[in-house]
Design a protein around this motif. Structure first.
Motif, PDB file in Angstrom:
ATOM      1  N   HIS A   1       0.832  -1.190   0.000  1.00 53.61           N
ATOM      2  CA  HIS A   1       0.000   0.000   0.000  1.00 53.61           C
ATOM      3  C   HIS A   1       0.877   1.255   0.000  1.00 53.61           C
ATOM      4  O   HIS A   1       2.039   1.227   0.402  1.00 53.61           O
ATOM      5  CB  HIS A   1      -0.905   0.009   1.232  1.00 53.61           C
ATOM      6  CG  HIS A   1      -1.856  -1.151   1.292  1.00 53.61           C
ATOM      7  ND1 HIS A   1      -2.885  -1.311   0.395  1.00 53.61           N
ATOM      8  CD2 HIS A   1      -1.915  -2.211   2.138  1.00 53.61           C
ATOM      9  CE1 HIS A   1      -3.564  -2.412   0.694  1.00 53.61           C
ATOM     10  NE2 HIS A   1      -2.989  -2.987   1.736  1.00 53.61           N
ATOM     11  N   TRP A   2       0.269   2.362  -0.429  1.00 53.68           N
ATOM     12  CA  TRP A   2       0.947   3.647  -0.375  1.00 53.68           C
ATOM     13  C   TRP A   2       1.071   4.113   1.075  1.00 53.68           C
ATOM     14  O   TRP A   2       0.140   3.984   1.862  1.00 53.68           O
ATOM     15  CB  TRP A   2       0.167   4.686  -1.179  1.00 53.68           C
ATOM     16  CG  TRP A   2       0.130   4.428  -2.654  1.00 53.68           C
ATOM     17  CD1 TRP A   2      -0.878   3.854  -3.367  1.00 53.68           C
ATOM     18  CD2 TRP A   2       1.158   4.742  -3.595  1.00 53.68           C
ATOM     19  NE1 TRP A   2      -0.548   3.778  -4.701  1.00 53.68           N
ATOM     20  CE2 TRP A   2       0.702   4.321  -4.863  1.00 53.68           C
ATOM     21  CE3 TRP A   2       2.413   5.336  -3.493  1.00 53.68           C
ATOM     22  CZ2 TRP A   2       1.451   4.484  -6.028  1.00 53.68           C
ATOM     23  CZ3 TRP A   2       3.170   5.504  -4.645  1.00 53.68           C
ATOM     24  CH2 TRP A   2       2.692   5.076  -5.897  1.00 53.68           C
ATOM     25  N   GLN A   3       2.230   4.684   1.395  1.00 56.67           N
ATOM     26  CA  GLN A   3       2.479   5.235   2.729  1.00 56.67           C
ATOM     27  C   GLN A   3       3.038   6.644   2.575  1.00 56.67           C
ATOM     28  O   GLN A   3       3.972   6.876   1.791  1.00 56.67           O
ATOM     29  CB  GLN A   3       3.461   4.364   3.509  1.00 56.67           C
ATOM     30  CG  GLN A   3       2.953   2.956   3.788  1.00 56.67           C
ATOM     31  CD  GLN A   3       3.967   2.139   4.559  1.00 56.67           C
ATOM     32  OE1 GLN A   3       5.173   2.319   4.425  1.00 56.67           O
ATOM     33  NE2 GLN A   3       3.479   1.226   5.378  1.00 56.67           N
ATOM     34  N   GLU A   4       2.487   7.581   3.341  1.00 59.93           N
ATOM     35  CA  GLU A   4       2.964   8.968   3.265  1.00 59.93           C
ATOM     36  C   GLU A   4       4.340   9.094   3.900  1.00 59.93           C
ATOM     37  O   GLU A   4       4.577   8.619   5.005  1.00 59.93           O
ATOM     38  CB  GLU A   4       1.973   9.900   3.965  1.00 59.93           C
ATOM     39  CG  GLU A   4       2.390  11.376   3.880  1.00 59.93           C
ATOM     40  CD  GLU A   4       1.377  12.310   4.511  1.00 59.93           C
ATOM     41  OE1 GLU A   4       1.762  13.049   5.436  1.00 59.93           O
ATOM     42  OE2 GLU A   4       0.198  12.278   4.079  1.00 59.93           O
ATOM     43  N   VAL A   5       5.249   9.786   3.195  1.00 60.79           N
ATOM     44  CA  VAL A   5       6.597  10.021   3.723  1.00 60.79           C
ATOM     45  C   VAL A   5       6.891  11.509   3.897  1.00 60.79           C
ATOM     46  O   VAL A   5       7.851  11.879   4.582  1.00 60.79           O
ATOM     47  CB  VAL A   5       7.674   9.391   2.815  1.00 60.79           C
ATOM     48  CG1 VAL A   5       7.551   7.874   2.808  1.00 60.79           C
ATOM     49  CG2 VAL A   5       7.589   9.939   1.395  1.00 60.79           C
ATOM     50  N   ALA A   6       6.079  12.356   3.245  1.00 60.83           N
ATOM     51  CA  ALA A   6       6.313  13.796   3.340  1.00 60.83           C
ATOM     52  C   ALA A   6       5.064  14.535   2.882  1.00 60.83           C
ATOM     53  O   ALA A   6       4.160  13.951   2.256  1.00 60.83           O
ATOM     54  CB  ALA A   6       7.516  14.214   2.492  1.00 60.83           C
ATOM     55  N   LEU A   7       5.020  15.818   3.188  1.00 55.88           N
ATOM     56  CA  LEU A   7       3.943  16.675   2.729  1.00 55.88           C
ATOM     57  C   LEU A   7       4.545  17.761   1.847  1.00 55.88           C
ATOM     58  O   LEU A   7       5.562  18.379   2.204  1.00 55.88           O
ATOM     59  CB  LEU A   7       3.223  17.317   3.919  1.00 55.88           C
ATOM     60  CG  LEU A   7       1.965  18.133   3.601  1.00 55.88           C
ATOM     61  CD1 LEU A   7       0.878  17.231   3.028  1.00 55.88           C
ATOM     62  CD2 LEU A   7       1.470  18.845   4.857  1.00 55.88           C
ATOM     63  N   LEU A   8       3.937  17.980   0.698  1.00 50.64           N
ATOM     64  CA  LEU A   8       4.423  18.942  -0.283  1.00 50.64           C
ATOM     65  C   LEU A   8       3.485  20.142  -0.300  1.00 50.64           C
ATOM     66  O   LEU A   8       2.304  20.015  -0.624  1.00 50.64           O
ATOM     67  CB  LEU A   8       4.480  18.270  -1.660  1.00 50.64           C
ATOM     68  CG  LEU A   8       5.171  18.988  -2.803  1.00 50.64           C
ATOM     69  CD1 LEU A   8       6.607  19.341  -2.442  1.00 50.64           C
ATOM     70  CD2 LEU A   8       5.132  18.110  -4.057  1.00 50.64           C
ATOM     71  N   GLU A   9       4.003  21.309   0.083  1.00 52.35           N
ATOM     72  CA  GLU A   9       3.202  22.521   0.202  1.00 52.35           C
ATOM     73  C   GLU A   9       3.626  23.510  -0.884  1.00 52.35           C
ATOM     74  O   GLU A   9       4.776  23.965  -0.915  1.00 52.35           O
ATOM     75  CB  GLU A   9       3.391  23.161   1.580  1.00 52.35           C
ATOM     76  CG  GLU A   9       3.029  22.225   2.731  1.00 52.35           C
ATOM     77  CD  GLU A   9       3.352  22.814   4.087  1.00 52.35           C
ATOM     78  OE1 GLU A   9       4.226  23.715   4.163  1.00 52.35           O
ATOM     79  OE2 GLU A   9       2.740  22.390   5.078  1.00 52.35           O
ATOM     80  N   LEU A  10       2.703  23.859  -1.781  1.00 49.17           N
ATOM     81  CA  LEU A  10       2.998  24.785  -2.864  1.00 49.17           C
ATOM     82  C   LEU A  10       2.762  26.224  -2.427  1.00 49.17           C
ATOM     83  O   LEU A  10       1.851  26.504  -1.640  1.00 49.17           O
ATOM     84  CB  LEU A  10       2.143  24.475  -4.093  1.00 49.17           C
ATOM     85  CG  LEU A  10       2.661  23.373  -5.029  1.00 49.17           C
ATOM     86  CD1 LEU A  10       2.849  22.065  -4.294  1.00 49.17           C
ATOM     87  CD2 LEU A  10       1.746  23.203  -6.227  1.00 49.17           C
ATOM     88  N   GLY A  11       3.597  27.130  -2.979  1.00 48.22           N
ATOM     89  CA  GLY A  11       3.491  28.543  -2.647  1.00 48.22           C
ATOM     90  C   GLY A  11       3.367  29.417  -3.872  1.00 48.22           C
ATOM     91  O   GLY A  11       2.481  29.219  -4.704  1.00 48.22           O
TER      92      GLY A  11
END
Length: 229
Positions: free
Chosen positions: A174-184
């Motif tokens: 399964h997919w597992q979150e490793v980071a969060l990507l925040e756009l600016g």
């Protein structure tokens, strides 16, 4: 201009001469298409953004993913075929972490809309909007000691703009979150178009693998060499 070909990371075994020959053909074909179109063959329309990669940390054997950090980065959202909205298209999320492994040693990750399951994550999908569906690297990476796909999942926007969950998935897992990507802040059109992402700008325990990656390496080099500067 001669195409810049990043060094092959691993051989394709006894098939290496065949794959390299096919790769040289792919470079010629994609170079001709890029020259005729005078821009990218795929993902010709897109907007780049200043962004932040918030890494959660872990033990995956990849320097970029293992150390908790907030890393400045660049993200480009694009339409793969170049069809105009509201027509569906193969959408893309391209991520660059500049100087991830030292000056000029970037980490690029390129993902397109695709399915989520073990087989479907290697199959392109269509979407109308970048905040819908799921994104996958389509081809696998070696991350640490194992193979995995890299993906992105749109999540609720943050104060500065769109956000994506950066994920990894083993071949049958399964997919597992490793980071969060925040756009600016978005870039202007000229700056966005000047970006040159390459899936072979990589390192630190993240490595493209497989014979198809060799073809891809050559195709990218041919396409980028033929594009106007």
């Amino acid at each position: 201009m001669a195409p810049e070909v990043p060094p092959a990371r691993r051989s394709a075994g006894v098939m290496t001469p065949v794959v390299e020959g096919a790769g040289a053909g792919a470079a010629a074909v994609f170079g001709a298409l890029s020259a005729a179109r005078r821009r990218r063959v795929f993902h010709p329309r897109g907007t780049a953004y200043d962004a932040t990669l918030v890494v959660h940390g872990g033990g995956r054997g990849a320097a970029l993913l293992d150390e908790p950090a907030r890393r400045p980065c660049v993200v480009r959202l694009s339409r793969g075929i170049g069809l105009r909205e509201p027509l569906p298209d193969i959408l893309g999320v391209a991520l660059r972490v500049p100087d991830a492994y030292g000056p000029g040693a970037h980490q690029d990750l390129l993902m397109t809309t695709a399915g989520e399951g073990p087989v479907l994550r290697s199959v392109f999908g269509l979407a109308r909007s970048p905040d819908r569906g799921h994104y996958s690297s389509v081809l696998p990476y070696r991350i640490g000691d194992g193979h995995a796909h890299v993906g992105a999942r749109p999540v609720a926007p943050g104060p500065s703009g769109p956000r994506f969950s950066l994920e990894v998935a083993p071949p049958l897992g399964h997919w597992q979150e490793v980071a969060l990507l925040e756009l600016g802040r978005p870039w202007d059109d000229a700056a966005s178009d000047a970006l040159r992402f390459n899936p072979f700008f990589t390192g630190g325990g993240i490595e493209p693998v497989g014979a198809l990656q060799t073809l891809r390496r050559r195709a990218y080099a041919g396409s980028q060499a033929a594009r106007p500067q």
